[in-house]
Enzyme design. Structure first.
Site, PDB file in Angstrom:
ATOM      1  N   CYS A  32       0.841  -1.201   0.000  1.00  0.00           N
ATOM      2  CA  CYS A  32       0.000   0.000   0.000  1.00  0.00           C
ATOM      3  C   CYS A  32       0.877   1.252   0.000  1.00  0.00           C
ATOM      4  CB  CYS A  32      -0.917  -0.032   1.223  1.00  0.00           C
ATOM      5  SG  CYS A  32      -1.590   1.551   1.720  1.00  0.00           S
ATOM      6  N   CYS A  35       0.465   3.924   2.721  1.00  0.00           N
ATOM      7  CA  CYS A  35       0.865   3.476   4.058  1.00  0.00           C
ATOM      8  C   CYS A  35       2.248   3.997   4.426  1.00  0.00           C
ATOM      9  CB  CYS A  35       0.841   1.951   4.148  1.00  0.00           C
ATOM     10  SG  CYS A  35      -0.828   1.236   4.066  1.00  0.00           S
TER      11      CYS A  35
END
Length: 283
Positions: A32, A35
């Site tokens: 991700c 993230c």
């Protein structure tokens, strides 16, 4: 840095810790991209909020934890107090994360969070920029940094009893109180506080209008040395200058053992290098 959770049992212990302090949990995925931004945001917030616990949970390593916490997208940041999830932010939204922390800390004030007995506020010593702070007329063998050492070391004046302390912060703060510890005979008596005035010297201190004047007494020191400020005048403070006029014992030397600032961070964070990314990454 936020602490990585390595066992399910550790997460259970973290929730127990939320009985006494705010816990922030970042649910993330290695695949991700946003993230990584959240990781950088939390790395700075760890220093700005020393009384808050910051943790990270890899949803692919601990799918059962993610399921129990109803995580459907990463990054998702959850906020826990007294064992309950009280808020949630999705995406690398810096302002939303900071706002959620400040909101949780503010609401927890009535539940007993305090610094030096001041309920609803924290010790802001960690946001003092010590390299940009100084004391005029200090004894160089007993310098300004001693007031932050949390031991028996002391700051002392040099040629006479007066001192001017310039304290800078690494982010705007709301200053509620100050705390002074000092040997009574040499403890500051009359002090003048100037918010956001870094240009104050001894000549200016005699003529400039202070944000607040305080007369300390022996009993105030015996009661812990905490002085509540006129809070409305200290709402967006980047620096504080403190002029120490004299001391309780009319001694030639003024001394301070500890100085602390009590309040909260303003709802901003000094992370201009991090671009906002408010888009979720579904997994």
């Amino acid at each position: 840095m936020a602490i990585n959770v390595n066992q399910t049992e550790q997460f259970v212990e973290i929730l127990r810790d939320s009985a006494s302090k705010l816990i922030v949990v970042d649910f993330y995925s290695q695949t991700c991209p946003p993230c990584a931004l959240v990781d950088r945001i939390l790395a700075q917030l760890v220093n700005q909020y020393p009384n808050v616990g910051f943790y990270k949970v890899d949803i692919h390593r601990f799918p059962e934890v993610a399921e129990q916490c109803r995580i459907t997208a990463t990054p998702t940041i959850q906020f826990y107090s007294r064992g309950r999830n009280i808020n949630e932010v999705r995406g690398a939204n810096q302002k939303a994360i900071v706002d959620a922390i400040n909101s949780a800390l503010s609401s927890s004030g009535s539940e007993g969070q305090s610094a030096y007995g001041v309920v609803g506020h924290i010790d802001l010593t960690s946001v003092v920029l010590k390299t940009q702070s100084e004391c005029l007329n200090q004894n160089d063998s007993k310098p300004f940094e001693n007031v932050f050492a949390k031991n028996d070391s002391v700051l002392e004046s040099d040629v006479d009893e007066q001192m001017v302390l310039h304290i800078a912060f690494n982010q705007p703060i709301k200053l509620h109180s100050i705390m002074l510890k000092a040997p009574l005979e040499n403890a500051p008596k009359n002090i003048k506080i100037y918010a956001n005035r870094t240009d104050i010297g001894f000549d200016d201190a005699d003529s400039a209008e202070p944000t607040q004047e305080i007369e300390m007494t022996e009993q105030m020191y015996k009661d812990g040395g905490v002085v509540n400020l006129r809070y409305v005048r200290f709402q967006n403070v980047n620096s504080v200058s403190i002029f120490v006029v004299d001391n309780l014992g009319d001694e030639d030397v003024t001394a301070i053992t500890q100085l602390a600032f009590i309040g909260t961070a303003v709802n901003t964070a000094n992370m201009s290098d991090i671009k906002q990314n408010e888009h979720d990454h579904d997994h």
